[in-house]
Write a protein that holds these residues in place. Structure first.
Motif, PDB file in Angstrom:
ATOM      1  N   TYR A 141      -8.438  10.148  13.150  1.00  0.00           N
ATOM      2  CA  TYR A 141      -9.333  11.041  13.900  1.00  0.00           C
ATOM      3  C   TYR A 141     -10.717  11.143  13.258  1.00  0.00           C
ATOM      4  O   TYR A 141     -11.434  12.115  13.501  1.00  0.00           O
ATOM      5  N   ARG A 142     -11.078  10.141  12.474  1.00  0.00           N
ATOM      6  CA  ARG A 142     -12.343  10.212  11.748  1.00  0.00           C
ATOM      7  C   ARG A 142     -13.534  10.406  12.675  1.00  0.00           C
ATOM      8  O   ARG A 142     -14.446  11.188  12.397  1.00  0.00           O
ATOM      9  N   LEU A 152       0.850  -1.185   0.000  1.00  0.00           N
ATOM     10  CA  LEU A 152       0.000   0.000   0.000  1.00  0.00           C
ATOM     11  C   LEU A 152       0.886   1.235   0.000  1.00  0.00           C
ATOM     12  O   LEU A 152       1.852   1.311   0.759  1.00  0.00           O
ATOM     13  N   VAL A 153       0.587   2.182  -0.875  1.00  0.00           N
ATOM     14  CA  VAL A 153       1.278   3.474  -0.904  1.00  0.00           C
ATOM     15  C   VAL A 153       0.269   4.521  -0.461  1.00  0.00           C
ATOM     16  O   VAL A 153      -0.832   4.608  -0.999  1.00  0.00           O
ATOM     17  N   ASP A 154       0.643   5.307   0.531  1.00  0.00           N
ATOM     18  CA  ASP A 154      -0.304   6.259   1.102  1.00  0.00           C
ATOM     19  C   ASP A 154       0.405   7.570   1.417  1.00  0.00           C
ATOM     20  O   ASP A 154       1.622   7.672   1.311  1.00  0.00           O
ATOM     21  N   ILE A 155      -0.382   8.549   1.812  1.00  0.00           N
ATOM     22  CA  ILE A 155       0.099   9.893   2.125  1.00  0.00           C
ATOM     23  C   ILE A 155      -0.198  10.193   3.586  1.00  0.00           C
ATOM     24  O   ILE A 155      -1.176   9.713   4.157  1.00  0.00           O
ATOM     25  N   SER A 156       0.611  11.034   4.208  1.00  0.00           N
ATOM     26  CA  SER A 156       0.560  11.254   5.650  1.00  0.00           C
ATOM     27  C   SER A 156      -0.798  11.757   6.146  1.00  0.00           C
ATOM     28  O   SER A 156      -1.415  11.145   7.018  1.00  0.00           O
ATOM     29  N   THR A 157      -1.263  12.890   5.649  1.00  0.00           N
ATOM     30  CA  THR A 157      -2.461  13.511   6.213  1.00  0.00           C
ATOM     31  C   THR A 157      -3.727  12.674   6.047  1.00  0.00           C
ATOM     32  O   THR A 157      -4.532  12.594   6.990  1.00  0.00           O
ATOM     33  N   SER A 206      -0.167  20.900   6.146  1.00  0.00           N
ATOM     34  CA  SER A 206      -1.379  20.626   5.375  1.00  0.00           C
ATOM     35  C   SER A 206      -2.601  20.976   6.203  1.00  0.00           C
ATOM     36  O   SER A 206      -2.654  20.687   7.405  1.00  0.00           O
ATOM     37  N   LEU A 207      -3.572  21.579   5.545  1.00  0.00           N
ATOM     38  CA  LEU A 207      -4.834  21.940   6.194  1.00  0.00           C
ATOM     39  C   LEU A 207      -5.977  21.242   5.468  1.00  0.00           C
ATOM     40  O   LEU A 207      -6.084  21.307   4.244  1.00  0.00           O
ATOM     41  N   GLY A 224     -11.568  21.066  11.205  1.00  0.00           N
ATOM     42  CA  GLY A 224     -10.284  21.279  10.561  1.00  0.00           C
ATOM     43  C   GLY A 224      -9.212  20.371  11.131  1.00  0.00           C
ATOM     44  O   GLY A 224      -9.223  20.040  12.317  1.00  0.00           O
ATOM     45  N   LEU A 225      -8.293  19.962  10.290  1.00  0.00           N
ATOM     46  CA  LEU A 225      -7.142  19.162  10.700  1.00  0.00           C
ATOM     47  C   LEU A 225      -5.896  19.818  10.129  1.00  0.00           C
ATOM     48  O   LEU A 225      -5.803  20.033   8.915  1.00  0.00           O
TER      49      LEU A 225
END
Length: 238
Positions: free
Chosen positions: A198-199, A186-191, A223-224, A213-214
């Motif tokens: 925190y869903r 799996l390749v994923d991104i941090s945010t 990242s926002l 907001g996160l």
């Protein structure tokens, strides 16, 4: 070199299923690589309770092993990347196998495209996405792995979540892992991963028209993310 279809399959974690809380099949070992640092985390799933943390190892890595942003090409020596990843497996006592590869947000182009009306067909939607993204990056789209998803919602307007990563960057990491006997399941991104974590809190705050907001502050970027009524309405990485 992997085909574009294989690239898109490995980037499932970047699609809205992850953002909306549908869990992809995460391998029990994750590697996060950022400029100056690489980390390995291994967990063990349990029948009762949450996963058990079995290993956490962080090692310094030359900043030349990873570009500072998606707009910069990969130039550092591949040998050092392979050596450092090998040290992570060795010092954590982890047997190389299927792993999750987590990349910094600034190595991906994540865009939320707002269209005045819903495309009449998938072919029309694909043409619109490629046209807009072609002007958003300073390299050819043939050099990228691109995936997109039409977000749920009513009315004539439409929102499309688009994720783009340099194919050469993912190939570089995969080749280093394969030389060690591992592979990126799996390749994923941090945010997006933090959003999944925190869903529950995000959905609770954004219920009944409220906004949640996160803010993810990292060494080389922040990242926002904004969510309204459980729907992603804003994503920006600087």
């Amino acid at each position: 070199m992997s085909s574009i279809n294989e690239m898109l399959e490995r980037l499932r974690g970047l699609e809205p299923e992850a953002v909306l809380g549908l869990k992809p099949p995460y391998p029990p070992v994750a590697l996060q690589i950022t400029p100056g640092e690489a980390a390995l985390v291994r967990v063990r799933r349990r029948r009762r309770g949450g996963p058990l943390l079995e290993a956490l190892v962080v090692r310094p890595i030359s900043e030349s092993c990873i570009p500072a942003s998606i707009f910069q090409p990969v130039t550092g020596p591949a040998e050092e990347l392979t050596t450092r990843l090998g040290e992570l497996f060795e010092h954590s006592g982890t047997r190389p196998g299927r792993v999750s590869l987590i990349l910094p947000d600034n190595l991906a182009k994540i865009s939320l495209l707002n269209l005045p009306e819903r495309p009449a067909s998938r072919k029309h939607l694909e043409a619109l996405v490629h046209s807009k993204m072609r002007r958003a990056v300073p390299f050819k789209l043939d050099e990228a792995a691109l995936t997109y998803q039409l977000m749920p919602g009513g009315g004539r307007e439409a929102a499309v979540l688009v994720v783009l990563v340099r194919r050469s960057l993912v190939d570089r990491f995969e080749q280093a892992l394969e030389s060690l006997g591992a592979r990126a399941g799996l390749v994923d991104i941090s945010t997006p991963n933090l959003m999944n974590l925190y869903r529950g809190a995000i959905n609770g705050t954004s219920r009944n028209g409220g906004d949640a907001g996160l803010l993810n502050c990292a060494r080389n970027y922040f990242s926002l993310v904004l969510v309204r009524d459980k729907r992603l309405i804003f994503f920006r990485c600087k």
